[in-house]
Design a protein around this motif. Sequence first.
Motif, short mmCIF file in Angstrom:
data_model
loop_
_atom_site.label_atom_id
_atom_site.label_comp_id
_atom_site.label_asym_id
_atom_site.label_seq_id
_atom_site.Cartn_x
_atom_site.Cartn_y
_atom_site.Cartn_z
N VAL A 463 0.85 -1.19 0.00
CA VAL A 463 0.00 0.00 0.00
C VAL A 463 0.89 1.24 0.00
N ILE A 464 0.46 2.26 -0.74
CA ILE A 464 1.16 3.54 -0.70
C ILE A 464 0.33 4.47 0.18
N VAL A 465 1.01 5.10 1.14
CA VAL A 465 0.33 5.90 2.15
C VAL A 465 0.73 7.36 1.98
N THR A 466 -0.27 8.23 2.02
CA THR A 466 -0.02 9.67 2.11
C THR A 466 -0.41 10.10 3.52
N LEU A 467 0.54 10.68 4.25
CA LEU A 467 0.33 11.05 5.64
C LEU A 467 0.40 12.57 5.78
N GLN A 468 -0.69 13.15 6.26
CA GLN A 468 -0.70 14.58 6.56
C GLN A 468 0.07 14.80 7.86
N ILE A 469 1.14 15.60 7.79
CA ILE A 469 2.02 15.68 8.94
C ILE A 469 1.41 16.46 10.09
N GLN A 470 0.42 17.29 9.83
CA GLN A 470 -0.19 18.07 10.91
C GLN A 470 -1.30 17.29 11.61
N THR A 471 -2.14 16.62 10.84
CA THR A 471 -3.31 15.95 11.42
C THR A 471 -3.09 14.45 11.63
N GLY A 472 -2.13 13.88 10.96
CA GLY A 472 -1.92 12.44 11.06
C GLY A 472 -2.87 11.64 10.20
N GLU A 473 -3.70 12.31 9.41
CA GLU A 473 -4.65 11.60 8.55
C GLU A 473 -3.90 10.90 7.42
N GLN A 474 -4.39 9.72 7.10
CA GLN A 474 -3.75 8.92 6.05
C GLN A 474 -4.69 8.73 4.87
N ARG A 475 -4.10 8.71 3.69
CA ARG A 475 -4.83 8.38 2.46
C ARG A 475 -4.06 7.25 1.79
N PHE A 476 -4.79 6.35 1.10
CA PHE A 476 -4.16 5.12 0.64
C PHE A 476 -4.31 4.95 -0.87
N PHE A 477 -3.27 4.42 -1.46
CA PHE A 477 -3.28 4.03 -2.86
C PHE A 477 -3.12 2.51 -2.89
N THR A 478 -4.18 1.81 -3.22
CA THR A 478 -4.14 0.34 -3.21
C THR A 478 -4.31 -0.18 -4.62
N GLY A 479 -3.70 -1.29 -4.86
CA GLY A 479 -3.78 -1.91 -6.17
C GLY A 479 -2.60 -2.84 -6.42
N HIS A 480 -1.49 -2.57 -5.76
CA HIS A 480 -0.35 -3.46 -5.90
C HIS A 480 -0.63 -4.77 -5.19
N THR A 481 -0.11 -5.85 -5.75
CA THR A 481 -0.30 -7.17 -5.16
C THR A 481 0.95 -7.68 -4.47
N ASP A 482 2.03 -6.92 -4.59
CA ASP A 482 3.26 -7.28 -3.90
C ASP A 482 3.87 -5.99 -3.35
N LYS A 483 4.97 -6.12 -2.66
CA LYS A 483 5.55 -4.97 -1.98
C LYS A 483 6.02 -3.92 -2.98
N VAL A 484 5.80 -2.66 -2.62
CA VAL A 484 6.19 -1.54 -3.46
C VAL A 484 7.69 -1.31 -3.28
N SER A 485 8.42 -1.28 -4.40
CA SER A 485 9.87 -1.20 -4.32
C SER A 485 10.42 0.17 -4.65
N ALA A 486 9.64 1.04 -5.23
CA ALA A 486 10.17 2.38 -5.58
C ALA A 486 9.00 3.33 -5.78
N LEU A 487 9.27 4.63 -5.52
CA LEU A 487 8.28 5.70 -5.71
C LEU A 487 8.96 6.87 -6.41
N ALA A 488 8.16 7.65 -7.16
CA ALA A 488 8.70 8.86 -7.78
C ALA A 488 7.56 9.84 -8.05
N PHE A 489 7.81 11.14 -7.81
CA PHE A 489 6.88 12.21 -8.12
C PHE A 489 7.38 12.97 -9.34
N ASN A 490 6.44 13.55 -10.07
CA ASN A 490 6.87 14.56 -11.05
C ASN A 490 7.10 15.88 -10.30
#
Length: 1910
Positions: A463-490
């Motif tokens: 799962v890819i997690v987006t964590l709001q550093i002030q509130t601690g709220e999390q948002r999730f990106f699900t769809g991978h079936t195995d462990k996520v090995s790398a991330l990149a933003f534009n």
Amino acid sequence: MAAGSGGPGPVFSGHGGQGTSAYRDIGGVPGTGNNRRRPGGGTVPPPIPVPAAWQRPYLNIFKHFRVEEWKRSAREGDVAALTDARLKGTVYRIRGSVPTSSYLQLPRTGTQSLGLAGRYLYLLFKPMPRKHFVVHLDVTTEENQVVRISFSNLFKEFKSTATWLQFPFICGAAKGSVYDCTARASRRDLVGSAPADVRWTCLVLDLHSILSLYLNRHYSHLKSIKLCSNLLVKNLCTSDLVFDPGVTFSEARQADLACRGVTPMPREMAFPVPKGENWHDLYDYIRFPSEGSKLPYDSIQKSCAGHVAGGQVSGDPLCQLPQPVTLTKAVRDRLSLIHQITSPKAMPRRCPVITKSIPEVNLTALGLPRAVPAADQELEKNQRPPSAGDTGQSPVVSDGGIHVYAHHRSKQTIRAVHTSSEERLLPDPILKLRMIIGFGGYSTKWALWTQNNAAVVYPCHAVIVTLQIQTGEQRFFTGHTDKVSALAFNGNSTLLASAQAGSLSVVRLWDFPTGSCLSVFKTHVHSLSSLSFSYSGAVLCGVGKDGHGKTMVVVWNAAQVTRGGEVAVLAKAHTDVDIQALKIAFFDDTRMVSCGRDNVRLWRVRSGALRSCPINLGEYHSLEFTDLAFEEGHTAEREPDDRTLFVCSKSGHVLEVDYKNVCMKSVRRLLPAQPQGCQWQDKASSSTGPGIAINSISISSTFCATGSEDGYLRLWPLDFSAVVLEAEHEAPVSSVCISPDSHKVLCTTAAGNLGYLDIQSRDYNTLMRSHEDSVLAFSVEGIWKQMATVSQDNTIRVWDLVSMQQLYDFTAADEMPCAVAFHPTQQILACGFDSGMVRTFSLAASDLLVEHKQHRTAITGLTFSPDGNFMFSSCLQGTLALYSCMVQKSHVLRVLGNVVARDAGSGPDALVVSEDSCLLAFVGPSKYIVTVMEACSLDELLRVDISILDLNSTALDSAVKVCFASVPQGELLVSTSSNKILVLAAKTGRLVREVSPVHKLSCSSLALSKDGRYLLTAGDKVIKVWDYQMRFEINFQVYIGHSEPVRQVAFTPDQRHVISVGDAIFLWDFLALSAERSLPAGAHSSESALLLGAEGSSEKLKDASETPRQTVPLPLLSSPPCLDVSSVHQAGCQSIFSESDKEEEAGLPGSGRMVANGDEDASVLVVESVRNEELVVRPKVRQESSRSSGESANEPRKETQSPKSQCSVRPDSYRHFTPRFKASVLPQSFLHPPAGSEVLKLKAVIGYNGNGRGNMVWNPDTGFFAYTCGCIIVVEDLHSGSQNHWLGHAEEISTLAVSHDAQVLASASGKKNGDFCCQICIWNVQDGVCTASLFHHKTQVQAMAFSRDDRFLVTLGDYSDQTIALWNTYTYELMSSTCISEPVHDVAFSPLSHRELACVGKGAVMFWLLEQQGSDVNLKQVHRAPAPDMLGPVELTSLCYGADTLLYSGTNSGQICVWDTETNCCFMTWEADEGEIGVLVCRRNKLVSGSNMKRIRLWAVAAVQELRLKGPDARSSSVLLEYEITLDGTIVSAAFDDSLEMGIVGTTAGTLWYINWTESTSIRLISGHKNKVTEVCFSPDETHCATCGEDGSVRIWSLGSMELVVQFQVLNQSCQCLAWKPHPIVVWGAESQHVVAGYSDGTIRVFSISRTEMELKMHPHAVALTAIAYSTDGEMILSGGKDGLVAVSSPRTGMTIRILADHKGSPITVLQCTRKQYRDFGVEGGELWLATSSDRRVSVWASDWLKDKCELLDWLSFPAPAGPKGLGSLPPSLAAFCPWEHGTLVYIGFGMQKEALFYSLRKKQVVEKISLPYFATSLSLSPAARFMAVGFGERLLRLLHCPASDAQDYAGHDDTVHLCRFSPSGRRLLTASHSAVLVWELAGPPGPAALLQRGREAAARPQLLGEAPA
């Protein structure tokens, strides 16, 4: 599907146990041996046939290939064509018991292909009655993979591999036959051979569906067919049509069935049906798999469904036509043996007929299947129409129309089906993921800032997690079936790219603001480890490995993805360089930079090609570069030439690279010791010491951040002049990332922590802490709203449920916590460990409360009763403990042994307690049983056998998990191995209903909501929420997210949330409304505060600490003592009694006894100071007084339900040491001769103990050579033959081990009288001094080994001890002791690492690791690798490490297994011998094996290392047998040189052989008797001695070299006595050397030593001889028998001249002759002789044999007490003439006193008595001096000087000293103890008498001076 899996697949297995190698004709795994090879490697795929017109509509295979000509087909064995009268045509009969030698095969050879593309294969056949058959089909997939499909009634269960499917075929019987009745009564009786009335069968195999269902592959064509053994076959055909054999052509035409897809069977393929008969009453029809089946089934068999309509077709044929998956009426009544569905009429046997709980059968009416959501397809089922009523009949199928092989589906209440809307579980979704505690998974270096600086994005496993550093709220990106090995933003954080680990890596592109997935594409790269997005988001770049492990860089065009376009590959390139980081230049989408080990490279995409150029690094070319970053700034006015690239390294160097000029600008090295933080590097001045190992670097416009291996996050100015700010972490920093506004620095650590440093406030904020390994279990309590978790990272963590922040962190260094439970009302946490320890902690005081040591293996269950009064624990050993928790410190109430299932596997929730705290339930005593007990007493209330609840299954169903429903419901839920949930009545065990299937694999966790409405299940990697009453059409919802199996799932106490653990901790919101919400307002608000406070509060959630080093409160844990598990488990690992328990409770099973928590503790050592400064290490034993069972109400009741521990049974392995039985005991007193005054000196030992194991060592470098004989270690010089003897043991030595530098020898023997443990002696090889004695193992030491660096010694207990101990060889302190659950035979340290070792035992190899924590070293079993299934139940008996990562192990069935120690997997086996392999020695590419077939073999194993890469596909044909030598016994020890050219091998025959493989020679080095030595004697000239034994041999030894000169062997006889012919009257010559021997068959044999042959055989006795002697002139032989008769025989004539019967009735024990004066004693004759019998009588005779005179001179009879007590058998009666007192004889025997009597023949009376300590067993008098040697049954040799009776005692015998013989000169003495012969020398001048006098004076002197004796 894994091989042999017990999942929902078919029952596949080898035939097993049939005694034939029926399946070895395949030549390997199908798909590997049938493809043609290219010369250069690889395979040429066979041609794929295209479906041709000639195969349509069907193809008659026998006719097309003209089987009768045998040109295009092959046959082997008894295959013949016959005419069958019933079928009116030709059939082929295949007969034979072995499938490999009786078969019919199409096509002729394996290289050809049938090329038949029809989907269905029709086989018309009949199994032969009471026989087994096999059919193999090789089919080819679209991927050109050959898969073998086999079915047979020989198979017991389904098995599968990637290239082989094995289906059991279950033969049916005719209706009404005895076999049919048997099938009704038993579900397994017909598994196996076909019944006597088996019928002709039409089998239809859907090849397309088989491959799709079981292997997920696409069918291409049928390659070959092989019909094996005991079949009648009419024909085969293929077609794409489904033929119905029960419909004729006329019926089809009349009903116009062609339009309905029904086709009658072609006439040439049809079985004849007489007029008026029904096809289905005569034949069987089976279709596999059944039509529409979505799940695999367990076997090929008939169904119990109704028959297809036959005969008249009337009315609407639609109502009459069968479903393709229904069967005939003839088989409807037979129970399906694997999976069948019964009609409701049969159910009242088990379930009450209640409308709400009638199990629903699956009835299929014709019609189109409805659309079902993908997640629900697994359990899709059609409902019964309401018109069917309660009859169980379908309205359209009169006979039931039941599916073939269908599983039980979810049971439902009878209700109307609304076709317009689909009723389902609501709300949908019922769970919403709220928070995940966890970070990383694949890697901990990926964490990114969003562009707005408000959130961080990181992976948590899949799962890819987006964590709001002030509130601690999390948002999730699900769809991978195995462990996520790398991330990149534009550049602006609108696009997120994520890569998935695994062999088939995929990349997902996400629209970050919305969270939607824009694109998913395969990368064709394995293990994609790095991603980089261009600033615009148009280009994506990734780095990974290709299929060959080579680095690959891929560039994709992602410009169109936001517009719905596809992602295309721009360019890709392979490279040999290492790449650790790769980033796209922000100023140019086509340019990239990378760094790695030894390189920094610039990349560019041009013209569709990806090219790179290296940067010249000069002297820094060999650095390991880890990360890179561009100088900040991307304004348009700046040129790319201005950009500076920063590259960091593991050595602390930071390179500044001029991007434009492709060169280095400057190099700095960051040093931790420099106060300024950096030093300029140049050639002239280089710094010393290690630099800061930098893992990550991040650059902003004003400063730089580095993360390093030392755990520091450091901020630097861009010139690196000084550290501006730093933060220290507990683990290495994996990555750093400066936020876009440059105000914060994100930091990740290798320990799974995520946090950021606020630069302005200089505060450090921890965002996430996580376990470093899988979470095993959790527990939640509702008062303080806390959760505790335990993990494989050896930590126990407590979390706050509101903030999800970590509160406590308990660390167990050498133990792994595996179960945890909160007390329901107090702040107490209980935790169970893999060591068997249960500890309770007070969270309020942060203190350890109590330790419970009731268990010895890993804790599987730990729970409190809901009322908090009791605690329960269970372990893998099956022990169940009950504790009282009324007070804070719990104490044990009762312990039961062997009640919880040992084979049900481990889990966190093995024990469950009902809501009212009254009942306890668990799986046990076996995995098939569920037991319910009274919780407060552990009294058993109910047992339910799960395996018998499904009467229609051959596979025994076993229970996995249990769960109580709420008290009003009174139900117990049981999940089973067949993927069902059984709902049982908790009080009666009655089956209420069942749910099936639940998950693809068995359910790992169960939980029921408090209101009883919702059920949680976990299985595989998913969670399901069920409607507990199963009221809907779709009764569950599925939730994904975990990347590993879910270990546990449960509701929180307030029922508002669900927690699941596995790879991480998932917190879900439970959105369903409770059944009744009548809580008070105050209670409701407080309840809702849980987990909602974070949303309503703007206060930022922080860790309790501001900096990483100031961790959460850590409770002070005292280091737990190391348990000596073996001390409690005396008889075996499965016993729960300690040693003192056994003594106290002998004959009182089940009696109560208090067991203190402080049981025997082997880690406490007592060091005693003893003679010679020897170190003695013993376990400290605490004395406990006996207590009666009534002394304390709180005393536990220790009970066991098995009368004898299974571990106490000796394993089926000769390699396992068993000491020889001895009736003798050690002496109570011992008269040591004073130092320097010893009269006897041990000169030599004859013999080698072939009963030992590994009891010979040889170091080829130093020449050190040692072996054991009894309790003596013999150290022999191989050049001179001289021996040294090390005496330190009193018992038989079992094994030896020498250190690698040959400076230390370890020897082990059994325990002496009074010792609790057996003895291990440590010897200094240089001087032969015992430097330490170790005591730990209870019975015997099986094997020992030194580590590679000689720092550690590991010792292995035998099958009764079952402990493995680790010793420090510097101090010989016990470092670690571990109980093993099964007997182990051998142990070895890895030659590559002193920390790794392995041992072998029952069916498995155990891999161990030495874990060092400070000064403590612990032994941890890291893996238990079972032997390959193909070997069956075997003992792994021996092992040795090979080259690199290879480990060889031998089995008791003759195979050698080769293991890869990196993967701990066996990748190859071969049959190395017919018997057990007990010895293995490997050196480089050679391997020696020794077995109980008396053979040693030398193998060339050079190819094994290459075969390791092939894994399980490795073949043993590359292992070559080079040499073989047969020796004289089973091989028990071996030592070889480094080249394996020569060595020494020991056998059970008592022989040590020198082996030279180069010359193919074997030479005896050391010989000895295998069995008891019965007599020893000297030659008259004392150059030789002779021995004889029960093995029938007479052996002549040279006393100079102690070598065996000649051996005379008589088979099948025991040689009982022996005498050497004395000096003749004529001159002594070689031709007159003779020995005479008496045998157990009454014969006497005379052997010539010089001619090495038998000269004479006489048979004067009818019974066994017991004594023999030559006359003084050697002209007569006197022999005594067991019957008391004495015979006098002439060796010249072979005649017996006289028989004396005076001693008749009592065996003769001694015959002795001596010279006398002719008329001395008043009788004629020059010879005096005596005979002694066991009845204590001695006769003395005078004889003149030349004159045939023999006259009785005296008759002596000695008294004895009437009833001897304490003696197993009477001591022998022994007598001898006294050499120094003429006319006197000495008698020793059983009598009134223990004494030696001197009797004067002249005075006719006893003239002297010498007192003895014990009754003697042997006697000899020296002819030269006044010495008498006496042997005792107490293993003692005493030398007496007469008449003073001065005595010296000598040790060295490990059994009764049953023989003593002085040499004629009195200078030597031979003694024998069982098979060991000891040669002693008497001291020379100044004479033995003087030495004895000196010894007396030395002993008296200290006492005169008032000193204590030495």
